[in-house]
Design a protein around this motif. Structure first.
Motif, PDB file in Angstrom:
ATOM      1  N   ILE A  12     -31.395   9.940  12.804  1.00  0.00           N
ATOM      2  CA  ILE A  12     -31.413  11.721  12.233  1.00  0.00           C
ATOM      3  C   ILE A  12     -30.087  12.133  12.715  1.00  0.00           C
ATOM      4  CG2 ILE A  12     -32.459  13.873  12.605  1.00  0.00           C
ATOM      5  CD1 ILE A  12     -35.252  12.676  12.982  1.00  0.00           C
ATOM      6  N   SER A  13     -29.828  11.808  13.804  1.00  0.00           N
ATOM      7  CA  SER A  13     -28.303  12.577  14.093  1.00  0.00           C
ATOM      8  C   SER A  13     -27.297  11.816  13.191  1.00  0.00           C
ATOM      9  CB  SER A  13     -27.724  12.132  15.478  1.00  0.00           C
ATOM     10  OG  SER A  13     -28.674  12.658  16.580  1.00  0.00           O
ATOM     11  N   ALA A  14     -27.302  10.542  12.782  1.00  0.00           N
ATOM     12  CA  ALA A  14     -26.529  10.083  11.841  1.00  0.00           C
ATOM     13  C   ALA A  14     -26.555  10.598  10.435  1.00  0.00           C
ATOM     14  CB  ALA A  14     -26.581   8.513  11.951  1.00  0.00           C
ATOM     15  N   LEU A  15     -27.903  10.824  10.085  1.00  0.00           N
ATOM     16  CA  LEU A  15     -28.132  11.221   8.931  1.00  0.00           C
ATOM     17  C   LEU A  15     -27.491  12.758   8.542  1.00  0.00           C
ATOM     18  CD1 LEU A  15     -31.886  10.332   8.096  1.00  0.00           C
ATOM     19  CD2 LEU A  15     -29.894   9.438   6.689  1.00  0.00           C
ATOM     20  N   LEU A  16     -27.666  13.496   9.450  1.00  0.00           N
ATOM     21  CA  LEU A  16     -27.244  14.981   9.294  1.00  0.00           C
ATOM     22  C   LEU A  16     -25.976  15.304   9.998  1.00  0.00           C
ATOM     23  CD1 LEU A  16     -30.699  16.681  10.091  1.00  0.00           C
ATOM     24  CD2 LEU A  16     -29.707  15.761   7.986  1.00  0.00           C
TER      25      LEU A  16
END
Length: 428
Positions: A12-16
């Motif tokens: 999620i951190s990478a996506l956002l």
């Protein structure tokens, strides 16, 4: 399982493009993404405390829940609130499974004027959050599957057997076993334990082994009432080990317990209603409330070493709630007054020779008169007013009580004996 959560949080951190943190529905930290920014505002006091103490405060939880995150099915943007220690806005991704919230993923929102994550990125992050929800739900179900270990702790005899049972439950719970918990007793409980209870580390059904006490161990006694008939057999109790955020944050736990009562009341046919309270004698009240579904909540304990004692407190509070409707259907051990001591009496019927005759149905009104008089600290005026009778009538009845019991109500120890017998007779 921990590694799975961390991988999903990193995804999620990478996506956002922002460090994310994952908390369960009790706002306890599960995993967090790496933080490599030099922006001091990115580590505001709320985020820092969550990571360092692995939980958020009750005030922070209440503030965030005010934005409807527990009901939301999509991302929720929460503005900054410097006065509350939130220097940057948040994006909350509710983590749900089959419509039930399991936790929350938190990210720092961009500063005003700067573009934040777009709809496509947020949709992709919500898909990851759904996978987290599946894992959290499976973990919660595993907590319910600890019924055997939990039951062993509550029913083991004192000494090495109990120590071994506690050690086995500690291993099964993992690091969460060292946290803050409250033991809860709901009695009587029909059927099997619920598949899941929000905030519960473990649940089980404890059989009643006579004497009115679930578990039949060396815990609180269960005084019965002579003449009230034999105690119903086979009425088990539900035991719940609830996780707590802090010792002064029992409200969520009490809310969970309150939701369990209607289910038990419906199954037992009681409707959750108790007896007539103080308007009847001790004997009548005990008989009338014998089947009322009540719950007891023990004082919070940290770790599992004191869990057996906490269970005794929970049982005592549930029995006190059944004996005294004024405590309400859910009673806390800290608030049941003299019943904290009375419930530790031997698990035998009240059969003191002095009170035996007074506690028969034929002397119901005299027993009530004596109890009210003693509740009023022996003050005749207060007692007569509470009973709605003339003071001379009160004196006549008290003289009859002395004749039946052989006790002198001017003597402190005689008053104590009678008062204890009357209160203990309410317990089921």
């Amino acid at each position: 399982m921990k590694g799975d959560y961390q991988d999903l949080v990193d995804e999620i951190s990478a996506l956002l493009g922002a460090p994310a943190t994952l908390e369960n529905r009790d706002f306890r930290l599960i995993a967090f993404g790496a933080h490599d920014s030099e922006d001091d505002l990115a580590m505001d006091p709320v985020r820092t405390r969550s990571i360092l103490t692995r939980q958020s405060t009750a005030a922070v939880r209440s503030w965030f829940e005010g934005f409807g995150i527990a009901r939301a099915t999509g991302p929720v943007r929460i503005p900054a609130a410097p006065d509350a220690g939130v220097f940057r806005g948040r994006i909350c991704l509710p983590v749900r499974y089959r419509g039930i919230v399991q936790g929350y993923v938190w990210l720092l929102d961009q500063e005003p004027g700067k573009p934040g994550p777009g709809p496509a990125a947020l949709d992709a992050a919500m898909e990851v959050a759904q996978r987290i929800g599946v894992l959290l739900a499976e973990e919660a179900k595993a907590g319910a599957d600890l019924s055997r270990e939990f039951l062993a702790v509550l029913t083991a005899g004192r000494g090495w057997q109990q120590d071994m049972a506690v050690a086995a439950l500690r291993v099964a719970l993992g690091p969460g076993g060292d946290g803050l918990h409250a033991a809860v007793c709901v009695a009587p409980w029909p059927g099997e334990a619920p598949a899941s209870v929000p905030g519960a580390a473990a649940v089980c059904v404890v059989p009643r082994r006579g004497g009115g006490e679930p578990g039949g161990g060396a815990g609180p006694g269960a005084a019965a009432v002579p003449g009230a008939g034999p105690e119903p057999a086979g009425e088990p109790a539900l035991a719940v080990l609830l996780r707590l955020r802090s010792t002064d944050a029992l409200a969520p736990a009490l809310a969970v317990v309150a939701r369990l009562l209607p289910r038990a009341a419906k199954a037992t046919g009681t409707g959750g209603k108790g007896g007539a309270g103080g308007s009847s004698g001790a004997t009548n009240t005990a008989a009338a409330t014998a089947h009322r579904v009540t719950a007891g909540v023990a004082d919070p304990v940290r770790g599992l070493a004191d869990l057996p004692a906490a269970w005794e407190q929970a049982v005592a509070a549930a029995r006190a709630a059944a004996a005294q409707p004024r405590f309400g259907p859910v009673a806390q051990w800290s608030g049941i007054g003299p019943y904290r001591l009375l419930t530790t009496l031997a698990a035998d019927p009240v059969d003191d020779p002095a009170a035996r005759t007074l506690l028969t149905p034929a002397n119901r009104e005299l027993a009530r008169t004596a109890e009210v008089f003693l509740d009023c600290a022996g003050q005749a005026g207060r007692a007569a007013a509470a009973l709605g009778i003339h003071r001379q009538t009160l004196y006549y009845r008290l003289a009859r009580v002395e004749q039946l019991t052989g006790l002198d109500l001017d003597e402190g120890e005689d008053r104590l004996l009678l008062h204890m017998a009357l209160k203990a007779s309410r317990l089921t």
